[in-house]
Scaffold this active site. Structure first.
Site, PDB file in Angstrom:
ATOM      1  N   GLU A 137      90.150  94.790 -11.315  1.00 30.69           N
ATOM      2  CA  GLU A 137      90.625  94.355 -12.639  1.00 30.69           C
ATOM      3  C   GLU A 137      92.040  93.783 -12.542  1.00 30.69           C
ATOM      4  O   GLU A 137      92.331  92.706 -13.084  1.00 30.69           O
ATOM      5  CB  GLU A 137      90.592  95.523 -13.613  1.00 30.69           C
ATOM      6  CG  GLU A 137      91.253  95.258 -14.957  1.00 30.69           C
ATOM      7  CD  GLU A 137      92.081  96.423 -15.444  1.00 30.69           C
ATOM      8  OE1 GLU A 137      93.265  96.197 -15.807  1.00 30.69           O
ATOM      9  OE2 GLU A 137      91.563  97.557 -15.465  1.00 30.69           O
ATOM     10  N   HIS A 188      89.130  99.445 -10.814  1.00 31.04           N
ATOM     11  CA  HIS A 188      90.426  99.271 -11.460  1.00 31.04           C
ATOM     12  C   HIS A 188      91.293  98.297 -10.659  1.00 31.04           C
ATOM     13  O   HIS A 188      92.000  97.448 -11.230  1.00 31.04           O
ATOM     14  CB  HIS A 188      91.102 100.635 -11.583  1.00 31.04           C
ATOM     15  CG  HIS A 188      92.502 100.594 -12.082  1.00 31.04           C
ATOM     16  ND1 HIS A 188      93.600 100.690 -11.239  1.00 31.04           N
ATOM     17  CD2 HIS A 188      93.017 100.467 -13.338  1.00 31.04           C
ATOM     18  CE1 HIS A 188      94.711 100.633 -11.946  1.00 31.04           C
ATOM     19  NE2 HIS A 188      94.389 100.486 -13.217  1.00 31.04           N
TER      20      HIS A 188
END
Length: 433
Positions: free
Chosen positions: A71, A68
């Site tokens: 990202e 995450h």
């Protein structure tokens, strides 16, 4: 790169193929739409917590939340925020991280070539500095605190912590404030080198597009990119033992209690077809049991025990799978009793043929309707890309299911010893934190 048309009953034009680098490509031209929607995905998610670094061969264990975090960091490079460049082209962009994949998307009605080139470029060109990483740690720390205030998120992961002892599926996808403090440019660089390689990625474009021009842009971008297979990273099935706790309870500032029941799937492994078949048959079973047209749903709704938040879902991958059932309720004990009673009844009986056909036809209808939405088409093909199963094959698996298959699946996935209950109650009602 050669793209091959996929045969299908709907008469849709779908072109698929693999670039020499290993990139999976799916194009669905829809000239009756003005918009183009793209998904560039990597087979890397929150459960991928260890791998072998392709740059040197060392085995690496990474902090929780790194997929995450990566990202987020991909949207900032030496030129600033990539989102601003999409906006200047009249496009929108976003991204999401799940348990096993990270997806980058864009949507546009103009400057299609430029948007595609930008998507391919920024996702594959990392820019990590200590200063930018430190800045992102503060931003994601705020996001984690936001998740901590989300009742649905908290009760869900509290349930997974009760079901799984070691598997990282039990960890918040964003990690914790403590875990992301251990992320630095070296960690991010290792993850990007291992997983953001064409052979570990897929590109899906749907809407108004010129397939020949798209292929040219892909060839142009991938010239010089690292080829060859990525490092193997998905673990073999584990966690086939007992659950951690039978009942967990959490207090939050909520107006109504929430109840979520879960069952850990003991059936793991297999190939992509095996996994999709499990999802299809599990979905049929849950729709028959708890779908909005099921007798138990209608009865519980009429009695005021459940509301529109109630639902049932199967989540499965090669190395984990689970069922969740529940929602907001003022009578959690009564709701649990009714759910377990219905599950037990379903496991011990046969599936009614007429109900089965009704539910299956409903699911087939939803598939046909999906082709009216370019976003739904893109997510469906992207989601199946790393399983090497297309939505058309999924439909054929659905057509092949028999009532007895659903009954057998219910018996194997609803095992009482592999079930747990997660409660979220208004603060002051008592909880385990």
């Amino acid at each position: 790169m050669n793209l091959t048309p996929l045969d299908n009953r709907l008469g849709e034009t779908v072109l698929t193929g693999r670039h020499a680098s290993g990139l999976r490509v799916t194009l669905v031209p829809k000239d009756d739409f003005s918009k183009t929607f793209g998904v560039f995905a990597t087979n890397f998610g929150s459960v991928d917590d260890r791998f072998r670094d392709p740059r040197g061969g060392a085995e690496i264990a990474v902090p929780d939340g790194v997929a995450h975090f990566l990202e987020h960091k991909m949207f900032e490079d030496e030129r600033g925020d990539v989102s601003d460049r999409f906006s200047a082209l009249g496009a929108q962009t976003n991204a999401s991280t799940g348990f096993t994949t990270t997806s980058y998307i864009y949507s546009t009605t103009e400057h299609r070539d430029e948007c595609l080139s930008l998507l391919l470029d920024f996702v594959q060109e990392p820019h990590f500095t200590p200063e930018l990483v430190a800045k992102e740690q503060g931003i994601i720390g705020q996001e984690i605190r936001m998740y901590d205030d989300d009742p649905s998120w908290r009760i869900f992961f509290h349930l997974l912590e009760a079901l799984y002892r070691r598997h990282p599926v039990r960890i918040n996808i964003a990690g914790t404030e403590e875990s992301i403090a251990g992320i630095d440019p070296d960690v991010l660089g290792a993850c990007h080198a291992a997983f953001y390689r064409p052979a570990n990625m897929s590109l899906t474009l749907v809407g108004r597009l010129d397939p020949g021009r798209v292929v040219e842009l892909i060839e142009e971008d991938l010239r010089g990119r690292p080829a060859g297979p990525p490092s193997p990273h998905r673990r073999v099935p584990v966690e086939d033992g007992p659950i951690v706790r039978k009942h967990v309870r959490l207090e939050m500032d909520v107006a109504r209690p929430k109840l979520l029941l879960g069952w850990k799937d003991p059936v793991l492994g297999g190939d992509g077809v095996d996994l999709v078949r499990r999802e299809v048959v599990s979905g049929l079973a849950l729709e028959l049991l708890f779908g909005r047209s099921s007798p138990v749903h209608e009865a519980l709704y009429d009695e005021g025990v459940i509301d529109d938040s109630f639902g049932a879902e199967y989540t499965g991958e090669f190395d984990f799978g689970f069922v969740t059932v529940g929602g907001d309720t003022d009578e959690p004990d009564r709701l649990e009793a009714r759910i377990r009673e219905e599950v037990d009844r379903f496991r011990r009986g046969d599936v009614d043929a007429a109900d089965f056909e009704r539910v299956r036809n409903k699911m087939l209808g939803k598939f046909v309707g999906m082709f009216d939405s370019i976003e739904s088409i893109a997510y469906a093909f992207s989601g199946g890309s790393f399983r090497d199963v297309t939505p058309f094959e999924t439909v054929e698996l659905l057509r092949a299911v028999r009532p007895e298959d659903v009954a057998a699946r219910a018996r194997e996935m609803f095992v009482d010893d592999l079930s747990a209950r997660s409660d979220l109650v208004p603060r002051g009602a008592g909880g385990d934190g």
